[in-house]
Structures are given as structure tokens and as C-alpha cells.
Design a protein around this motif. Structure first.
Motif, short mmCIF file in Angstrom:
data_model
loop_
_atom_site.label_atom_id
_atom_site.label_comp_id
_atom_site.label_asym_id
_atom_site.label_seq_id
_atom_site.Cartn_x
_atom_site.Cartn_y
_atom_site.Cartn_z
N ARG A 105 43.51 -32.53 35.62
CA ARG A 105 42.27 -31.99 35.06
C ARG A 105 41.44 -31.30 36.12
O ARG A 105 40.81 -30.26 35.85
CB ARG A 105 41.47 -33.11 34.38
CG ARG A 105 42.15 -33.69 33.15
CD ARG A 105 41.24 -34.69 32.44
NE ARG A 105 41.85 -35.13 31.19
CZ ARG A 105 42.68 -36.16 31.08
NH1 ARG A 105 42.99 -36.86 32.16
NH2 ARG A 105 43.19 -36.48 29.91
N ALA A 106 41.42 -31.85 37.33
CA ALA A 106 40.67 -31.22 38.41
C ALA A 106 41.25 -29.85 38.75
O ALA A 106 40.50 -28.88 38.97
CB ALA A 106 40.67 -32.13 39.65
N ARG A 107 42.57 -29.75 38.80
CA ARG A 107 43.21 -28.45 39.08
C ARG A 107 42.91 -27.46 37.96
O ARG A 107 42.68 -26.26 38.22
CB ARG A 107 44.71 -28.63 39.24
CG ARG A 107 45.11 -29.23 40.59
CD ARG A 107 46.61 -29.08 40.82
NE ARG A 107 47.37 -29.87 39.86
CZ ARG A 107 47.75 -31.12 40.06
NH1 ARG A 107 47.43 -31.74 41.18
NH2 ARG A 107 48.46 -31.76 39.14
N ALA A 108 42.92 -27.93 36.71
CA ALA A 108 42.63 -27.04 35.59
C ALA A 108 41.18 -26.55 35.65
O ALA A 108 40.90 -25.37 35.38
CB ALA A 108 42.89 -27.75 34.26
N ARG A 109 40.26 -27.44 36.01
CA ARG A 109 38.85 -27.02 36.13
C ARG A 109 38.67 -26.01 37.26
O ARG A 109 37.92 -25.03 37.12
CB ARG A 109 37.96 -28.24 36.36
CG ARG A 109 37.78 -29.13 35.14
CD ARG A 109 36.66 -30.13 35.35
NE ARG A 109 36.99 -31.10 36.39
CZ ARG A 109 37.56 -32.27 36.18
NH1 ARG A 109 37.89 -32.61 34.93
NH2 ARG A 109 37.83 -33.09 37.17
N LYS A 110 39.36 -26.24 38.37
CA LYS A 110 39.27 -25.31 39.50
C LYS A 110 39.84 -23.94 39.12
O LYS A 110 39.24 -22.89 39.44
CB LYS A 110 40.02 -25.88 40.70
CG LYS A 110 39.93 -25.03 41.95
CD LYS A 110 40.64 -25.69 43.12
CE LYS A 110 40.55 -24.83 44.37
NZ LYS A 110 41.23 -25.46 45.53
N SER A 111 40.97 -23.94 38.43
CA SER A 111 41.57 -22.67 38.00
C SER A 111 40.66 -21.95 37.01
O SER A 111 40.52 -20.71 37.06
CB SER A 111 42.93 -22.93 37.36
OG SER A 111 43.84 -23.49 38.28
N PHE A 112 40.03 -22.71 36.11
CA PHE A 112 39.13 -22.09 35.15
C PHE A 112 37.93 -21.46 35.84
O PHE A 112 37.50 -20.36 35.46
CB PHE A 112 38.67 -23.12 34.12
CG PHE A 112 37.62 -22.59 33.18
CD1 PHE A 112 37.95 -21.64 32.22
CD2 PHE A 112 36.31 -23.04 33.26
CE1 PHE A 112 36.99 -21.15 31.35
CE2 PHE A 112 35.35 -22.55 32.40
CZ PHE A 112 35.69 -21.61 31.44
N SER A 113 37.39 -22.15 36.85
CA SER A 113 36.26 -21.59 37.58
C SER A 113 36.63 -20.25 38.22
O SER A 113 35.89 -19.27 38.12
CB SER A 113 35.78 -22.57 38.65
OG SER A 113 35.36 -23.79 38.07
N GLY A 114 37.82 -20.21 38.85
CA GLY A 114 38.27 -18.96 39.45
C GLY A 114 38.53 -17.88 38.41
O GLY A 114 38.16 -16.71 38.60
N GLY A 115 39.16 -18.27 37.29
CA GLY A 115 39.43 -17.30 36.24
C GLY A 115 38.15 -16.78 35.60
O GLY A 115 38.06 -15.59 35.24
#
Length: 343
Positions: A174-184
Motif C-alpha cells: 500500500r505504501a508503494r501504491a501511495r507513493k506511485s500515485f503521488s508521483g503519477g
């Protein structure tokens, strides 16, 4: 040998828990427990899926003896430890996260290319370039729908086959998904701002290219936001389980072999959605009637309808009825969710 003994032996052969088998079959863990306790029996379609999973015949599964069968070469086993994705949920959601935003972007890029040709020929000209404009737009729409519609159908089929999925994502996932979403999200807004900048800089000198670059960057920004948003949303398995009622019909929920509490929750959510849909549908019908009245009443009341000019009358505001109807529907939905929990 009984079906129960065969099922337990086959699960042990694949190192598969009751929860993992339940996800593969689209049933609850309680259903598998009841089968192995001989308190209930699976339906024929579930028996056939069991045969596919464990690579055995129906006759052997129901009446044979599979307890001493040696594991087949290359048989897929489930690793021990925390819950794992045994039904292909993550792969399915990643497929959706590619196809849906790509379909949306294809439609926008089709319009962008069409605007480039229209700008080159002069906006409003009635010649072959107008036909080319329409053809390019339709091609973009078809390309987008060719991605979105099959993805939607595949999602509906997946939900029917797996109305409940055990949450297997870790906090790191979930942390990786949140980080990717922030960048996207940042990249998406950057593309959108770039498109606005191109429109402002080039509009006076090259209107066609300005519109093309504006829509092209809007498409890129939309793709990034939707793609990474869907990748983040896939980690919310609880929401997927709750939203299953939106995809399934009441008959599908009733016939699903899932826990009684889960089934009641899905049925309540489905009935809630149907009631809300009926109310919003009624509101939009009333809005349509109001819009038609606003459009035609001044025309019919005018002494000379042929020379009637709508400026300054309600006829020029008839379109407002639909946005207002949509806003009322949104307010009703919010109030319904807030105060209609007992429905």
C-alpha cells in the motif's frame, strides 16, 4: 472414499488453505468448511471448477479415492505463510489500470489529431477536411471503446466469479501504491499545465497546433492520474468486496455461496443503490420536463413564432434544468448515504 476426504487431501496436496480455495471458487471460506464437514454440498458448477483446479475427473472427485494420489508434475501449489493472490485479482486490476486510462486517452488524442487537421483547413469550413475531422474523431472514439468495453465486460465477469477476495496486500504494498500515485498525480497535473501553456502561447499564431498540443497533454495527464489512481484503488480490497453489489444482480448475490452476513450486506447495498437510482432517475425526468417547458413555452406563447427570438426569455436557459437536476441528484445521494443507513 467420501468427497470430504478427497477435498481435504487435494487441498493438502496443493498446500492450499480453505480461504485460498474459496477465493478460487468465488465462495466464502464458510462454504468450504461446510463441504469438508459434510454439512452441505457444492453445486455442479463449483464441482467442475474443483476438477479444473485439482486436475481430476468429476467421478474421481465425488466417488473415487484421491487421498493417496501422487502430486502431478508441475502442479501449482500455494506457498505457505500470509494470504496470497490465488485468483488473479492483482493481475486483473493491473489490466484494468492500463486499458481504461488508455481508452480514455485514445479518445482525447483522436480529438486532438482531428483539431490539428481542422485548424489547418480553417475552422468552420465546409469541405473534405470537415469529413476528415469527423472520421478521425470517430476513429479515436472507436479505439477508446475497443479498450474500455472489453475491460468492463472482463471486470463484470471477474466480479461474478469472485464476489469476495481475501485481502493479501501488505502495508509495504500500500505504501508503494501511495507513493506511485503521488508521483503519477504530480506528473498528470504537470502534463495538464503544459497543455494549458501551449494553448496560451500558440493560440494566436497556430491555433490548430495549440489545440492539438493542449488536448494531447490533457490526454497524457488524464492517463497518469487515472492509471495510478486505479493502481492505488486496487489495494483497497475491502472496497472491492463492498462494491461487488454494484456489479452483481440480486439473483447472483442470492445464489452466491458466501457467508450469510456478507450476503446480507451485499443485498442491502444493492437495494440501496436501486432505490437511489430510481429517485435520481425521477429527478432527471422532472428536469427534462422543466427544460422542455422552458424551451417551448415562450415560443408557443409568442404572437409570431416564426420571428421569435429566444434572447431574454426562458428559452435561452432551458439547458440549465439538467445541471440543476444533476446537482440535486448529488445532494440526494449524499443525504441518502448519511441518513439512510437503515434503509
Amino acid at each position: 472414499m467420501s468427497f470430504r476426504d478427497n477435498l481435504q487431501a487435494l487441498r493438502a496436496e496443493r498446500n492450499m488453505t480453505q480461504e485460498q480455495l474459496a477465493m478460487l471458487l468465488g465462495v466464502s471460506r464458510q462454504s468450504v468448511t461446510k463441504w469438508e464437514a459434510e454439512r452441505s454440498y457444492p453445486e455442479m458448477d463449483k464441482l467442475l471448477k474443483l476438477c479444473d483446479i485439482f486436475e481430476c475427473s468429476l467421478d474421481d472427485l465425488v466417488k473415487g479415492d484421491l487421498t493417496g494420489r501422487a502430486p502431478a508434475d508441475g502442479a501449482r501449489t500455494v506457498p505457505s505463510g500470509p494470504p496470497t493472490d490465488v485468483c488473479g485479482y492483482d493481475e486483473h486490476q493491473r489490466m484494468m489500470a492500463w486499458k481504461v486510462p488508455t481508452g480514455i486517452a485514445a479518445i482525447l488524442i483522436g480529438v486532438a489529431i482531428a483539431m490539428l487537421f481542422e485548424g489547418a483547413a480553417g475552422v468552420g469550413s465546409h469541405n473534405g477536411s470537415d469529413a476528415l475531422f469527423v472520421v478521425i474523431v470517430l476513429a479515436g472514439v472507436l479505439a477508446g471503446l475497443a479498450l474500455i468495453i472489453p475491460a468492463g465486460m472482463a471486470h463484470s465477469s471477474f466480479v461474478k466469479a469472485h464476489p469476495y477476495v481475501e485481502d493479501f496486500y501488505t502495508e509495504d504494498d500500500r505504501a508503494r501504491a501511495r507513493k506511485s500515485f503521488s508521483g503519477g498525480l504530480i506528473a498528470g497535473f504537470a502534463f495538464i499545465f503544459a497543455g494549458i501553456g501551449c494553448l496560451l502561447i500558440l493560440e494566436a499564431t497556430a491555433e490548430g497546433w495549440a489545440l492539438f498540443l493542449f488536448l494531447f497533454f490533457i490526454a497524457l495527464g488524464t492517463w497518469n492520474i487515472v492509471h495510478y489512481g486505479m493502481l492505488l484503488g486496487r489495494t483497497n480490497v475491502a472496497e472491492y468486496n463492498r462494491s461487488a453489489a454494484d456489479e452483481l444482480e440480486i439473483e447472483d448475490i442470492v445464489s452466491a455461496q458466501i457467508d450469510a452476513e456478507v450476503k446480507d450486506a451485499l443485498l442491502n447495498r444493492k437495494r440501496h443503490g436501486k432505490k437511489l437510482g430510481a429517485v435520481c432517475g425521477s429527478i432527471m425526468i422532472v428536469a427534462t420536463i422543466v427544460g422542455i417547458v422552458l424551451l417551448f413555452a415562450p415560443v408557443l406563447a409568442a404572437p409570431n413564432p416564426d420571428a421569435f427570438e429566444p434572447e431574454g426569455t426562458t428559452a435561452m436557459w432551458f439547458w440549465v434544468a439538467w445541471p440543476i437536476g444533476g446537482l440535486i441528484c448529488g445532494i440526494v445521494a449524499l443525504l441518502w448515504d448519511a441518513f439512510g443507513k437503515g434503509e
